[in-house]
Design an enzyme around this catalytic site. Structure first.
Site, PDB file in Angstrom:
ATOM      1  N   CYS A  20     -45.301 -47.356  36.534  1.00  0.00           N
ATOM      2  CA  CYS A  20     -44.030 -46.998  37.157  1.00  0.00           C
ATOM      3  C   CYS A  20     -42.905 -47.727  36.444  1.00  0.00           C
ATOM      4  CB  CYS A  20     -44.011 -47.347  38.651  1.00  0.00           C
ATOM      5  SG  CYS A  20     -43.898 -49.108  38.970  1.00  0.00           S
ATOM      6  N   ASP A  96     -27.129 -44.282  39.784  1.00  0.00           N
ATOM      7  CA  ASP A  96     -26.332 -45.411  40.259  1.00  0.00           C
ATOM      8  C   ASP A  96     -24.867 -45.037  40.463  1.00  0.00           C
ATOM      9  OD1 ASP A  96     -28.401 -47.202  40.426  1.00  0.00           O
ATOM     10  OD2 ASP A  96     -28.072 -48.074  38.445  1.00  0.00           O
TER      11      ASP A  96
END
Length: 359
Positions: A20, A96
């Site tokens: 991940c 973001d």
């Protein structure tokens, strides 16, 4: 479809650690930033959000109507298709900006590539994948920087724009707010299963579809509905990011485990033991601030801590706003959004996890 050649070596086999895109462990990052002290940010009244706030991106006010958002993110491969990896990394980097309530304007590529081990055609596919998602977002990609490295890495630095008075921030939760999550969890465990050759094609496809989906619509709906507290769920997992929001806001929170959307195959791969190191680190770090009811299923508890890549937005919906209406507006845009909990009075940063809602 990608036009990439068959890889000489699987991209994910060149990644270090679990499969991940995990951040460094939360405990180590917090300790490191604490050691930097007040000198981390330069004193400037127009710096609305800097490193000390621990938010998703930095924000600098240009004038009364405009603030620029600056962020960057990159990581090693979590899928073996170069084009898809590029798409995922770009969506993750752009996220973001959306998590701050802005829109992305311009980006540059950041790439590391083992030129002697992998064909340059694959790097071209990575960049094409990133460009395709940036184009979808209306964000210009204007170059970047590439280095030779034995471990491939890719991402973007992104500049966005927002109104200074309509930013989302992690420290704006208040008791009585409702918590809404806009994407399913489970990308970390599925990525680990991919790396180990144990993920079904349908699970991979669902995870890629989730990770390449932009948070643009979620951000737009949240802004329209008056949300001012938000973050995107990435390496620290749902509980880790909620803990950081609640602590920064001086509040506690509750999560209804059964309400949290989960990707297809996620519970199966947890049962098979495919849990990434970042997820285990999250669980250990949060053990003192997260209380799980005894009847929360063990596999679901893992997924609530699971280190995500390009996850959804976690929104604090103000108490006076119809949370069902927010969820409805999100689902109308084909987002698997759900009302997953609430903000409460209590020890700052403490999170209680119920098997089911008690409200």
């Amino acid at each position: 479809m990608s036009a990439s050649v068959e890889p000489v070596v699987k991209l994910t086999s060149l990644s270090r650690g679990a499969g991940c895109a995990c951040k460094l462990p939360l405990a180590k990052l917090e300790s490191m930033f604490a050691s930097l002290g007040a000198n981390l940010d330069s004193a400037d009244g127009d710096l609305l959000v800097g490193a000390l706030e621990g938010d998703d991106a930095a924000v600098y006010r240009l004038d009364d109507e405009r603030a620029i958002i600056l962020t960057t993110d990159f990581f090693t491969p979590i899928v073996d298709d170069a084009y898809d990896w590029g798409r995922i990394a770009a969506a993750n980097a752009l996220s973001d900006v959306y998590a701050m309530g802005g829109r992305p304007l311009i980006a540059v590529n950041l790439a590391a590539w083992p030129g002697s081990d992998l064909p340059m055609d694959q790097l071209a596919d990575v960049l094409r994948g990133g460009a395709s998602v940036a184009e979808e977002a209306g964000c210009l990609v204007v170059g970047g920087h590439t280095i030779d490295d034995p471990i491939p890495k890719y991402g973007m630095a992104v500049v966005g724009l927002a109104h200074p008075d309509r930013l989302f921030q992690i420290d704006a939760l208040a008791p009585g707010d409702n918590l809404v999550l806009t994407k399913a969890v489970g990308t970390g465990v599925i990525s680990t299963a991919i790396k180990n050759g144990s993920a079904k094609d349908t699970w991979i496809a669902a995870a890629i579809a989730s990770m390449t989906s932009l948070n643009a619509d979620a951000s737009t709906v949240a802004s329209e509905m008056g949300v001012r507290a938000a973050t995107d769920v990435t390496g620290f997992g749902l509980l880790g990011h909620l803990h950081r929001m609640a602590r920064a806001s001086g509040a506690a929170a509750e999560i209804d485990a059964s309400a949290v959307p989960v990707l297809p195959g996620a519970r199966e791969v947890v049962a098979a033991g495919f849990v990434p190191g970042g997820t285990r680190a999250n669980t250990e770090h949060l053990s003192d601030v997260v209380h799980l009811d005894e009847d929360v299923p063990a596999d679901l508890a893992v997924l609530l801590h699971d280190a995500q890549t390009s996850g959804g937005l976690l929104l604090g919906v103000p108490a006076g706003v119809d949370v069902a209406g927010v969820v409805r507006k999100l689902t109308e845009r084909n987002l698997p959004a759900a009302h997953v909990g609430r903000v409460t009075e209590g020890a700052p940063g403490h999170v209680s996890v119920r098997a089911e809602s008690r409200s």
